[in-house]
Design an enzyme around this catalytic site. Sequence first.
Site, PDB file in Angstrom:
ATOM      1  N   THR A   8       1.332 114.089 100.341  1.00  0.00           N
ATOM      2  CA  THR A   8       2.069 113.240  99.673  1.00  0.00           C
ATOM      3  C   THR A   8       2.172 111.924 100.571  1.00  0.00           C
ATOM      4  OG1 THR A   8       3.978 114.009 100.004  1.00  0.00           O
ATOM      5  CG2 THR A   8       2.552 115.333  98.078  1.00  0.00           C
ATOM      6  N   GLY A   9       2.080 111.014  99.888  1.00  0.00           N
ATOM      7  CA  GLY A   9       1.321 109.632 100.741  1.00  0.00           C
ATOM      8  C   GLY A   9       0.829 109.527 102.139  1.00  0.00           C
ATOM      9  N   GLY A  10      -0.534 110.303 101.857  1.00  0.00           N
ATOM     10  CA  GLY A  10      -1.671 110.568 103.005  1.00  0.00           C
ATOM     11  C   GLY A  10      -2.221 109.002 103.326  1.00  0.00           C
ATOM     12  N   THR A  11      -1.993 107.934 102.332  1.00  0.00           N
ATOM     13  CA  THR A  11      -3.398 106.689 102.833  1.00  0.00           C
ATOM     14  C   THR A  11      -2.460 105.846 104.273  1.00  0.00           C
ATOM     15  OG1 THR A  11      -1.338 105.470 100.955  1.00  0.00           O
ATOM     16  CG2 THR A  11      -3.199 106.397  99.934  1.00  0.00           C
ATOM     17  N   GLY A  13      -0.110 105.887 108.185  1.00  0.00           N
ATOM     18  CA  GLY A  13       0.611 106.020 108.615  1.00  0.00           C
ATOM     19  C   GLY A  13       0.577 107.558 109.020  1.00  0.00           C
ATOM     20  N   ILE A  14       1.922 107.925 109.163  1.00  0.00           N
ATOM     21  CA  ILE A  14       1.156 109.679 109.548  1.00  0.00           C
ATOM     22  C   ILE A  14       0.775 110.075 108.355  1.00  0.00           C
ATOM     23  CG2 ILE A  14       3.360 111.981 110.156  1.00  0.00           C
ATOM     24  CD1 ILE A  14       5.377 109.424 110.955  1.00  0.00           C
ATOM     25  N   GLY A  15       1.007 109.856 107.853  1.00  0.00           N
ATOM     26  CA  GLY A  15       0.082 111.389 106.780  1.00  0.00           C
ATOM     27  C   GLY A  15      -1.179 111.107 106.481  1.00  0.00           C
ATOM     28  N   SER A 133      13.453 113.363 109.251  1.00  0.00           N
ATOM     29  CA  SER A 133      13.560 111.543 110.449  1.00  0.00           C
ATOM     30  C   SER A 133      14.482 112.732 111.343  1.00  0.00           C
ATOM     31  CB  SER A 133      13.473 110.567 109.682  1.00  0.00           C
ATOM     32  OG  SER A 133      14.495 110.094 110.761  1.00  0.00           O
ATOM     33  N   TYR A 146      18.720 106.006 103.547  1.00  0.00           N
ATOM     34  CA  TYR A 146      17.367 106.388 103.457  1.00  0.00           C
ATOM     35  C   TYR A 146      18.184 108.296 104.767  1.00  0.00           C
ATOM     36  CZ  TYR A 146      13.193 107.771 107.159  1.00  0.00           C
ATOM     37  OH  TYR A 146      12.300 107.809 107.338  1.00  0.00           O
TER      38      TYR A 146
HETATM   39  N1  LIG Z   1       7.200 105.072 110.884  1.00  0.00           N
HETATM   40  C1  LIG Z   1       8.683 106.291 111.438  1.00  0.00           C
HETATM   41  O1  LIG Z   1       9.083 105.733 112.493  1.00  0.00           O
HETATM   42  C2  LIG Z   1       8.921 107.962 110.455  1.00  0.00           C
HETATM   43  C3  LIG Z   1       9.753 108.578 111.006  1.00  0.00           C
HETATM   44  C4  LIG Z   1      10.683 109.311 110.559  1.00  0.00           C
HETATM   45  C5  LIG Z   1      10.473 109.609 109.834  1.00  0.00           C
HETATM   46  N2  LIG Z   1       9.351 109.204 108.853  1.00  0.00           N
HETATM   47  C6  LIG Z   1       8.570 109.311 107.392  1.00  0.00           C
HETATM   48  O2  LIG Z   1       7.505 109.267 107.316  1.00  0.00           O
HETATM   49  C7  LIG Z   1       6.998 109.833 106.314  1.00  0.00           C
HETATM   50  C8  LIG Z   1       5.711 108.736 106.384  1.00  0.00           C
HETATM   51  O3  LIG Z   1       5.699 107.614 107.404  1.00  0.00           O
HETATM   52  P1  LIG Z   1       5.311 106.656 107.425  1.00  0.00           P
HETATM   53  O4  LIG Z   1       6.154 105.666 109.337  1.00  0.00           O
HETATM   54  O5  LIG Z   1       3.643 106.570 107.585  1.00  0.00           O
HETATM   55  O6  LIG Z   1       4.820 105.144 106.449  1.00  0.00           O
HETATM   56  P2  LIG Z   1       3.981 104.618 105.698  1.00  0.00           P
HETATM   57  O7  LIG Z   1       2.818 103.819 107.140  1.00  0.00           O
HETATM   58  O8  LIG Z   1       4.351 103.707 105.477  1.00  0.00           O
HETATM   59  O9  LIG Z   1       3.178 105.459 104.876  1.00  0.00           O
HETATM   60  C9  LIG Z   1       3.669 105.737 103.560  1.00  0.00           C
HETATM   61  C10 LIG Z   1       3.107 106.773 102.722  1.00  0.00           C
HETATM   62  O10 LIG Z   1       4.155 107.076 101.803  1.00  0.00           O
HETATM   63  C11 LIG Z   1       2.718 106.324 100.306  1.00  0.00           C
HETATM   64  N3  LIG Z   1       4.140 106.873  99.500  1.00  0.00           N
HETATM   65  C12 LIG Z   1       4.919 106.180  99.996  1.00  0.00           C
HETATM   66  N4  LIG Z   1       6.431 105.917  98.448  1.00  0.00           N
HETATM   67  C13 LIG Z   1       5.425 107.206  97.515  1.00  0.00           C
HETATM   68  C14 LIG Z   1       5.904 106.810  96.216  1.00  0.00           C
HETATM   69  N5  LIG Z   1       6.495 106.982  95.349  1.00  0.00           N
HETATM   70  N6  LIG Z   1       4.591 107.856  95.779  1.00  0.00           N
HETATM   71  C15 LIG Z   1       3.166 108.364  96.364  1.00  0.00           C
HETATM   72  N7  LIG Z   1       3.247 107.770  98.202  1.00  0.00           N
HETATM   73  C16 LIG Z   1       4.483 106.714  97.928  1.00  0.00           C
HETATM   74  C17 LIG Z   1       3.089 105.606 100.797  1.00  0.00           C
HETATM   75  O11 LIG Z   1       1.444 104.927 100.075  1.00  0.00           O
HETATM   76  P3  LIG Z   1       1.938 103.890  98.343  1.00  0.00           P
HETATM   77  O12 LIG Z   1       2.806 103.211  99.234  1.00  0.00           O
HETATM   78  O13 LIG Z   1       0.597 102.905  97.986  1.00  0.00           O
HETATM   79  O14 LIG Z   1       2.303 104.339  97.507  1.00  0.00           O
HETATM   80  C18 LIG Z   1       1.720 105.922 101.844  1.00  0.00           C
HETATM   81  O15 LIG Z   1       1.005 106.748 102.307  1.00  0.00           O
HETATM   82  C19 LIG Z   1       7.895 108.725 105.567  1.00  0.00           C
HETATM   83  O16 LIG Z   1       8.526 109.891 104.428  1.00  0.00           O
HETATM   84  C20 LIG Z   1       8.603 108.714 106.447  1.00  0.00           C
HETATM   85  O17 LIG Z   1      10.891 108.840 105.724  1.00  0.00           O
HETATM   86  C21 LIG Z   1       8.493 108.053 109.359  1.00  0.00           C
END
Ligand SMILES: NC(=O)c1ccc[n+]([C@@H]2O[C@H](COP(=O)([O-])OP(=O)(O)OC[C@H]3O[C@@H](n4cnc5c(N)ncnc54)[C@H](OP(=O)(O)O)[C@@H]3O)[C@@H](O)[C@H]2O)c1
Length: 245
Positions: A8-11, A13-15, A133, A146
């Site tokens: 989920t959310g694979g578009t 960053g991490i996904g 996190s 958060y």
């Molecule tokens: N980066 C960090 O420092 C960090 C650290 C710890 C944990 N995390 C966790 O890692 C996960 C991914 O984060 P990221 O850093 O890779 O951020 P990101 O680049 O913003 O990616 C987030 C992804 O989630 C999707 N998304 C957000 N809301 C959504 C919804 N309601 N339904 C479906 N898709 C949704 C976004 O796509 P759309 O917006 O296009 O829907 C995007 O694909 C998050 O859960 C975040 O809390 C991140």
Amino acid sequence: MSKIIVITGGTSGIGLACAKYLVNNNYQVIITGRNEMNLKLAIEELGVNAFGYKSDASSLKEIDHLVNQIKENHGIIDGLFVNAGIFKSFSFEDTNEALFDETMNINFKGAFFTVQKFIPILRNPSSVVLNTSIAVFKTFVNTSVYTASKAALESVSKVLNIELAPKGIRVNVISPGVTETPIQKKSGMTDEAIDGLLQHFSKTSPIGRIVQPTDIAPILEFLVSDRSLVLRNEKIVIDGGSTLF
Ligand SMILES: NC(=O)c1ccc[n+]([C@@H]2O[C@H](COP(=O)([O-])OP(=O)(O)OC[C@H]3O[C@@H](n4cnc5c(N)ncnc54)[C@H](OP(=O)(O)O)[C@@H]3O)[C@@H](O)[C@H]2O)c1
């Protein structure tokens, strides 16, 4: 036969990094996101072994629809990476009801019901990985809701491992440190504040740099592979050692 993993959310960053890694290692990957264009671009980048579905993780109706579509088009899946999430930087005093609801609805409620609704199409055995996190155990200002959303999600893992064990479903957690992704820009932090955060973690981390999404991908792959079959409720902290201080 190659395993099918849903992210989920694979578009972004991490996904997206995990999706790329899995595709390059002979998995089939199904990604979700809310934005049609981002989904299209990601699928183009990932190639023929990746499939995309527009689905808002905070909508139970859309999760139901997603599961039905996947069942129809792909059948049973081998793994689920519950990754979709948002972060908005606000002080506790400035956190209003709308931000509280938005964050909890995506990061906790949506994640909770995503796991529940996928149960009928998860193979026996299968792997669920929750993305939480380091904020759960290390304190960051301006992250109160958060932090709460991720702590709530993490707390459910142990219960699911007992309740879902008869179905062969195992649940583990990855706990990334500050990772350089678009999430920081979306958070409302200024460019200066983001630079400061990334610099701080680059300088103080034992690995001497900030964690990248590509650092997380092989660990996620291990958790969805058969090599982690006996792991239950493990939490892998992926932070380059930054929380050792
Ligand atoms: N980066 C960090 O420092 C960090 C650290 C710890 C944990 N995390 C966790 O890692 C996960 C991914 O984060 P990221 O850093 O890779 O951020 P990101 O680049 O913003 O990616 C987030 C992804 O989630 C999707 N998304 C957000 N809301 C959504 C919804 N309601 N339904 C479906 N898709 C949704 C976004 O796509 P759309 O917006 O296009 O829907 C995007 O694909 C998050 O859960 C975040 O809390 C991140």
